[in-house]
Write a protein that holds these residues in place. Structure first.
Motif, PDB file in Angstrom:
ATOM      1  N   GLY A  89       7.250  63.706  43.185  1.00 59.61           N
ATOM      2  CA  GLY A  89       8.037  62.866  42.293  1.00 59.61           C
ATOM      3  C   GLY A  89       9.528  63.042  42.503  1.00 59.61           C
ATOM      4  N   SER A  90      10.292  62.001  42.176  1.00 62.30           N
ATOM      5  CA  SER A  90      11.728  62.007  42.455  1.00 62.30           C
ATOM      6  C   SER A  90      12.470  63.073  41.656  1.00 62.30           C
ATOM      7  N   THR A  91      12.079  63.295  40.402  1.00 71.04           N
ATOM      8  CA  THR A  91      12.778  64.293  39.590  1.00 71.04           C
ATOM      9  C   THR A  91      12.638  65.688  40.182  1.00 71.04           C
ATOM     10  N   GLN A  92      11.431  66.039  40.576  1.00 75.76           N
ATOM     11  CA  GLN A  92      11.204  67.366  41.153  1.00 75.76           C
ATOM     12  C   GLN A  92      11.850  67.486  42.531  1.00 75.76           C
ATOM     13  N   ARG A  93      11.843  66.418  43.303  1.00 72.70           N
ATOM     14  CA  ARG A  93      12.489  66.455  44.622  1.00 72.70           C
ATOM     15  C   ARG A  93      14.004  66.641  44.476  1.00 72.70           C
ATOM     16  N   GLN A  94      14.601  65.968  43.513  1.00 73.00           N
ATOM     17  CA  GLN A  94      16.037  66.127  43.280  1.00 73.00           C
ATOM     18  C   GLN A  94      16.356  67.538  42.805  1.00 73.00           C
ATOM     19  N   TRP A  95      15.489  68.083  41.951  1.00 67.26           N
ATOM     20  CA  TRP A  95      15.648  69.475  41.518  1.00 67.26           C
ATOM     21  C   TRP A  95      15.614  70.413  42.711  1.00 67.26           C
ATOM     22  N   LEU A  96      14.654  70.233  43.622  1.00 70.83           N
ATOM     23  CA  LEU A  96      14.528  71.093  44.792  1.00 70.83           C
ATOM     24  C   LEU A  96      15.777  70.993  45.666  1.00 70.83           C
ATOM     25  N   LYS A  97      16.255  69.792  45.882  1.00 68.64           N
ATOM     26  CA  LYS A  97      17.461  69.604  46.704  1.00 68.64           C
ATOM     27  C   LYS A  97      18.644  70.344  46.090  1.00 68.64           C
ATOM     28  N   ALA A  98      18.797  70.248  44.773  1.00 72.96           N
ATOM     29  CA  ALA A  98      19.903  70.928  44.105  1.00 72.96           C
ATOM     30  C   ALA A  98      19.765  72.443  44.206  1.00 72.96           C
ATOM     31  N   GLN A  99      18.536  72.960  44.072  1.00 73.62           N
ATOM     32  CA  GLN A  99      18.312  74.398  44.166  1.00 73.62           C
ATOM     33  C   GLN A  99      18.636  74.921  45.557  1.00 73.62           C
ATOM     34  N   LEU A 100      18.215  74.193  46.569  1.00 74.32           N
ATOM     35  CA  LEU A 100      18.455  74.646  47.939  1.00 74.32           C
ATOM     36  C   LEU A 100      19.921  74.552  48.316  1.00 74.32           C
ATOM     37  N   ALA A 101      20.663  73.678  47.651  1.00 65.12           N
ATOM     38  CA  ALA A 101      22.097  73.541  47.942  1.00 65.12           C
ATOM     39  C   ALA A 101      22.873  74.782  47.544  1.00 65.12           C
ATOM     40  N   THR A 102      22.335  75.576  46.632  1.00 67.73           N
ATOM     41  CA  THR A 102      23.030  76.779  46.164  1.00 67.73           C
ATOM     42  C   THR A 102      22.456  78.051  46.782  1.00 67.73           C
ATOM     43  N   ARG A 103      21.502  77.921  47.670  1.00 71.42           N
ATOM     44  CA  ARG A 103      20.861  79.076  48.302  1.00 71.42           C
ATOM     45  C   ARG A 103      20.862  78.884  49.808  1.00 71.42           C
ATOM     46  N   VAL A 104      20.850  80.003  50.522  1.00 62.35           N
ATOM     47  CA  VAL A 104      20.724  79.946  51.974  1.00 62.35           C
ATOM     48  C   VAL A 104      19.591  80.896  52.363  1.00 62.35           C
ATOM     49  N   PRO A 105      18.353  80.513  52.047  1.00 64.27           N
ATOM     50  CA  PRO A 105      17.240  81.432  52.315  1.00 64.27           C
ATOM     51  C   PRO A 105      16.934  81.521  53.804  1.00 64.27           C
ATOM     52  N   GLY A 106      16.744  82.740  54.269  1.00 58.59           N
ATOM     53  CA  GLY A 106      16.320  82.901  55.652  1.00 58.59           C
ATOM     54  C   GLY A 106      14.816  82.839  55.804  1.00 58.59           C
ATOM     55  N   ARG A 107      14.109  83.138  54.716  1.00 56.98           N
ATOM     56  CA  ARG A 107      12.641  83.180  54.749  1.00 56.98           C
ATOM     57  C   ARG A 107      12.120  82.616  53.441  1.00 56.98           C
ATOM     58  N   ALA A 108      11.331  81.552  53.527  1.00 62.48           N
ATOM     59  CA  ALA A 108      10.830  80.874  52.329  1.00 62.48           C
ATOM     60  C   ALA A 108       9.321  80.763  52.383  1.00 62.48           C
ATOM     61  N   VAL A 109       8.701  80.808  51.210  1.00 59.54           N
ATOM     62  CA  VAL A 109       7.277  80.529  51.046  1.00 59.54           C
ATOM     63  C   VAL A 109       7.157  79.429  50.008  1.00 59.54           C
ATOM     64  N   VAL A 110       6.505  78.337  50.370  1.00 58.99           N
ATOM     65  CA  VAL A 110       6.365  77.174  49.503  1.00 58.99           C
ATOM     66  C   VAL A 110       4.921  77.096  49.024  1.00 58.99           C
ATOM     67  N   LEU A 111       4.721  77.047  47.716  1.00 56.00           N
ATOM     68  CA  LEU A 111       3.395  77.020  47.120  1.00 56.00           C
ATOM     69  C   LEU A 111       3.134  75.660  46.496  1.00 56.00           C
ATOM     70  N   SER A 112       1.956  75.135  46.723  1.00 57.30           N
ATOM     71  CA  SER A 112       1.495  73.926  46.043  1.00 57.30           C
ATOM     72  C   SER A 112      -0.017  74.021  45.925  1.00 57.30           C
ATOM     73  N   HIS A 113      -0.585  73.237  45.013  1.00 55.80           N
ATOM     74  CA  HIS A 113      -2.041  73.267  44.920  1.00 55.80           C
ATOM     75  C   HIS A 113      -2.654  72.411  46.026  1.00 55.80           C
ATOM     76  N   ALA A 114      -2.392  71.125  46.010  1.00 56.21           N
ATOM     77  CA  ALA A 114      -2.889  70.249  47.073  1.00 56.21           C
ATOM     78  C   ALA A 114      -2.001  70.393  48.306  1.00 56.21           C
ATOM     79  N   PRO A 115      -2.554  70.166  49.483  1.00 59.87           N
ATOM     80  CA  PRO A 115      -1.718  70.224  50.687  1.00 59.87           C
ATOM     81  C   PRO A 115      -0.608  69.189  50.615  1.00 59.87           C
ATOM     82  N   LEU A 116       0.538  69.517  51.184  1.00 56.02           N
ATOM     83  CA  LEU A 116       1.661  68.588  51.207  1.00 56.02           C
ATOM     84  C   LEU A 116       1.537  67.561  52.327  1.00 56.02           C
ATOM     85  N   TYR A 117       0.575  67.755  53.221  1.00 53.06           N
ATOM     86  CA  TYR A 117       0.321  66.806  54.299  1.00 53.06           C
ATOM     87  C   TYR A 117      -1.030  66.139  54.068  1.00 53.06           C
TER      88      TYR A 117
END
Length: 300
Positions: free
Chosen positions: A165-193
């Motif tokens: 959804g657009s609201t959650q995607r915009q939230w994610l973009k804003a969060q990543l703009a303030t972080r520079v993670p070198g190593r990330a783990v992304v969790l979801s229930h259903a596959p993203l692909y």
């Protein structure tokens, strides 16, 4: 492309770890004797699909299944730094009271591990109230945390439908703009692909999540929902399904029915287990699958 490991291959495996380089294409089969990691390495555990509250032939001993999984996790050397859970903590129910009670029971069981844990909801957890009960027990259904040097990103692709959804995607973009993670783990229930659309094994806008993480050096995507050993590479990122702690599903196919296999009396744990992700400061993440069936055999 990273090759797929099917449930059929998993069920044929003995007490070994099916290991894949998170940023490579190689699988290595390793005996599981002794410590899982070198002293310089650390690990975390990936659990999925408990379906607590289910009663039926797919899993006739759900409490026993989780108890033995918990015992294995507590016996890991070195101890895991944390635990992640990719949804379907409970079996769906029409009763709001029962839904809340089941979620609270799972939280109590996770608390008993004595480890930090981080969860995202599955569609069973959100059934009937779009995740209201889940959020009352476990907190927000999407979040971002810095844990043990990782940026953990929990996404909700079930409570409103099979999308971020657009609201959650915009939230994610804003969060990543303030972080520079070198190593990330992304969790979801259903596959993203897209895995198999007839069974709702997909996320409409999952591609946009991969694109949002293009600036991150190393990212591992973990999901549940499919109840089997499954891997894929999308946008040059590794995706690993968590083994279920409820029942296995068949491999997707138009001639297959989406139904679990009845739990057998002689091999009650076939297809059940969890993932262990190990890492060190000097190397990439590695994922090992650990099966409950083989652990039962090893302890006889």
């Amino acid at each position: 492309m990273m090759p797929s490991i099917t449930r059929r291959q998993l069920l044929q495996a003995t007490w070994v770890g099916i290991t894949g380089w998170a940023l490579g294409t190689q699988y290595v089969v390793e005996p599981m004797a002794g410590p899982l990691v070198s002293p310089a390495s650390r690990m975390f555990v990936h659990l999925s699909d408990f379906h607590w509250g289910y009663r039926g032939d797919y899993n006739r001993q759900p409490a026993d299944t989780l108890e033995r999984a918990w015992a294995l996790i507590k016996g890991l050397t070195p101890p895991p730094a944390f635990v992640v859970v990719t949804g379907d903590l409970i079996q769906a129910t029409d009763s709001a009271t029962e839904r809340l009670a089941r979620l609270q029971a799972v939280k109590a069981m996770l608390d008993r591990l004595g480890l930090p844990y981080y969860t995202v909801p599955g569609e069973h957890d959100c059934y009937g109230d779009r995740g209201q009960s889940y959020r009352a027990v476990f907190g927000e259904s999407h979040w971002i945390r810095t844990v043990a040097g990782f940026t953990l990103i929990g996404l909700d692709n079930v409570s409103q439908g099979p999308f971020i959804g657009s609201t959650q995607r915009q939230w994610l973009k804003a969060q990543l703009a303030t972080r520079v993670p070198g190593r990330a783990v992304v969790l979801s229930h259903a596959p993203l692909y897209d895995v198999f659309l007839p069974w709702n094994w997909y996320t409409y806008d999952g591609a946009q999540v991969y694109q949002a993480l293009t600036g991150i050096k190393e990212a591992l995507f973990l999901y549940g929902h499919v109840h089997q050993a499954m891997t894929a590479t999308r946008f040059e990122r590794p995706n690993w399904a968590g083994l279920p702690l409820s029942w296995p599903y068949p491999e997707p196919g138009l001639m297959e029915s989406l139904a679990g296999w009845p739990q057998g009396a002689t091999h009650p744990d076939m297809g059940l287990g969890f993932n262990v992700v190990r890492w060190s400061d000097s190397g990439p993440m590695r994922v090992l699958r650990m099966g409950l069936a083989a652990s039962r055999e090893a302890n006889r």
